[in-house]
Design a protein around this motif. Structure first.
Motif, mmCIF file in Angstrom:
data_model
loop_
_atom_site.group_PDB
_atom_site.id
_atom_site.type_symbol
_atom_site.label_atom_id
_atom_site.label_comp_id
_atom_site.label_asym_id
_atom_site.label_seq_id
_atom_site.Cartn_x
_atom_site.Cartn_y
_atom_site.Cartn_z
ATOM 1 N N ASP A 293 -2.108 40.518 -98.624
ATOM 2 C CA ASP A 293 -2.653 41.335 -97.546
ATOM 3 C C ASP A 293 -2.598 40.612 -96.211
ATOM 4 N N HIS B 279 0.370 41.856 -93.376
ATOM 5 C CA HIS B 279 -0.069 42.413 -92.090
ATOM 6 C C HIS B 279 0.401 41.537 -90.933
ATOM 7 N N SER B 280 0.154 40.246 -91.042
ATOM 8 C CA SER B 280 0.480 39.361 -89.918
ATOM 9 C C SER B 280 1.985 39.280 -89.685
ATOM 10 N N SER C 73 4.168 41.532 -90.415
ATOM 11 C CA SER C 73 4.628 42.809 -89.840
ATOM 12 C C SER C 73 4.401 42.831 -88.337
ATOM 13 N N ALA D 252 -3.172 45.828 -84.454
ATOM 14 C CA ALA D 252 -2.257 46.956 -84.648
ATOM 15 C C ALA D 252 -1.735 47.463 -83.304
ATOM 16 N N GLN E 201 -6.446 47.368 -93.577
ATOM 17 C CA GLN E 201 -5.390 46.467 -93.102
ATOM 18 C C GLN E 201 -4.060 46.796 -93.759
ATOM 19 N N GLU E 202 -4.061 46.998 -95.069
ATOM 20 C CA GLU E 202 -2.824 47.315 -95.768
ATOM 21 C C GLU E 202 -2.273 48.673 -95.345
ATOM 22 N N THR F 149 -0.696 48.274 -91.991
ATOM 23 C CA THR F 149 0.552 47.523 -92.134
ATOM 24 C C THR F 149 1.669 48.427 -92.634
ATOM 25 N N ARG G 1 5.243 49.399 -90.785
ATOM 26 C CA ARG G 1 6.522 49.066 -91.416
ATOM 27 C C ARG G 1 7.316 50.291 -91.850
#
Length: 416
Positions: free
Chosen positions: A210, A214-215, A217, A286, A317-318, A321, A325
């Protein structure tokens, strides 16, 4: 004893019940065997002084008194051979008409060890045969065996040795059952330790996925923006690089926090686990990746049980992300609905999905479901009828908290 017979009770050095420390197949029991041999020799000599009608202890009797203990050296590696040899030596000793005495000690020790090792039928058969030989000699064959002029034994005297034999076998059965229980409890403990280790590895893998997904991306999007604008709009490229630096710094911090639990298990984390109080920070990240996030809260915020805040944060968060993406949408709606029994988290985007992407089968979506299931909740994700995508999770507010608080654990939004 064969490997398959020892396997249920195999253990590391120093583990297991006390009797296993002298029952190790890897070494010969010299001390106990020598003690039994001395007792049989000395005890039989003393018994001969008080039984003048029996045959004197000659060299053959001494050999038989030494043969029984000698077989005890094999009782851990070959318990069947030890029982058979000890019973045979005792039967020959009885047939020789020698004085009754401690000749049966080696039989008792070998039978006890064999029963504990699992050879119950062999022991019961050997004891029954030895008892039958004794009855034949004492009541029928005494006329043709030494000593000369010996008469039949009384039947009433047979109850005492029978009671001793039954007590010995019962004690051996009790130890055998206790040993099996110990082995079963040890196996269950080892299985529980393996399950805990697997659960911890899964938790760490989820956290790393996770954090890094996120980071990275965000970094990937900002790196593309920076490369596109570095010549024409250097100030905007500088902003993208600043966002990359902030995202990578935060990712390193969270990865370090996860790895610290591996280096020092049981220690308190250096910083609190992320929860819904950091949702604003998540929306800013984001936004740095070009995604406009709107957060709506319904109902009065309630205290979350242990782990629920982290699970909700990671699920949002996911979901964000995945939008960055895999979705062509640049907006996302996050809804936090606090009900009487559960917190419902919903993340929507308008879509459409980018070509070549998948929905519902990634590791991130699987991690969402695992996080929710660990708290007694549910999580689902799928395409909406209008072409957008929705992630919805339901996390209980009461069940987990009521179960954990009596044990002294505190609530909150951090990791338990």
């Amino acid at each position: 004893m064969g490997r398959e017979r020892r396997a249920p009770w195999a253990r590391e050095s120093g583990a297991g019940p006390p009797w296993e420390r002298w029952a190790r197949p890897g070494r010969l029991p010299w001390a106990s065997t020598l003690a039994v041999a001395v007792v049989q020799q000395a005890g039989s000599s003393y018994a001969a002084l008080h039984q003048p009608g029996r045959a004197p202890l000659d060299s053959f009797a001494r050999v038989l008194l030494a043969a029984g203990p000698a077989f005890l050296l094999l009782r851990h590696r070959h318990p069947v051979a030890a029982v058979s040899g000890a019973c045979l030596a005792a039967a020959l000793y009885l047939g020789g008409g020698y004085p009754y005495g401690p000749v049966f000690i080696s039989v008792a020790v070998s039978c006890f060890t064999a029963v504990v090792a699992g050879h119950r039928r062999v022991v019961w058969s050997a004891v029954a045969l030895l008892w039958a030989v004794h009855l034949l000699i004492a009541h029928w064959l005494y006329q043709w065996l030494p000593p000369a002029g010996d008469g039949p034994a009384g039947w009433g005297a047979e109850w005492a040795p029978a009671a001793w034999a039954a007590a010995l076998l019962a004690a051996a059965e009790l130890v055998r059952v206790r040993r099996e229980q110990w082995a079963h409890a040890r196996a269950e403990h080892a299985a529980a330790e393996r399950r805990r280790a697997d659960e911890e590895r899964l938790r760490i893998a989820r956290e790393l996925h996770d954090v890094l997904a996120h980071s990275i991306s965000v970094i990937n999007v900002q790196a593309g923006v920076g490369l596109a604008l570095i010549d024409s709009h250097p100030e905007q490229a500088r902003t993208a690089l600043t966002t990359i630096k902030a995202a990578s710094k935060e990712a390193l911090g969270e990865v370090r926090q996860v790895l610290d639990t591996l280096r020092a298990p049981g220690d308190a984390p250096r910083s609190p686990a992320p929860g819904l109080d950091r949702l604003q920070e998540l929306t800013r990240q984001a936004a740095g990746a070009g995604l406009d996030v709107h957060v709506t809260t319904e109902g009065p915020p309630a205290d979350l049980p242990p782990g629920a805040g982290l699970a909700a944060f990671r699920i949002v968060q996911e979901a964000l992300t995945n939008i960055v993406r895999h979705s062509g949408s640049r907006t996302a709606e996050v809804l936090l609905h606090y009900g009487p029994d559960a917190l419902e988290v919903t993340v929507d985007d308008e879509g459409p999905a980018l070509s070549g992407t998948v929905s519902g089968g990634g590791n991130g979506l699987l991690g969402m479901r695992e996080r929710a299931a660990a708290l007694g909740g549910t999580a689902e994700a799928g395409v909406r009828p209008d072409g957008g995508f929705r992630v919805r999770a339901r996390l209980p507010l009461r069940g987990q908290r009521e179960q954990r608080e009596p044990r002294g654990e505190r609530g909150g939004t951090g990791e338990p």
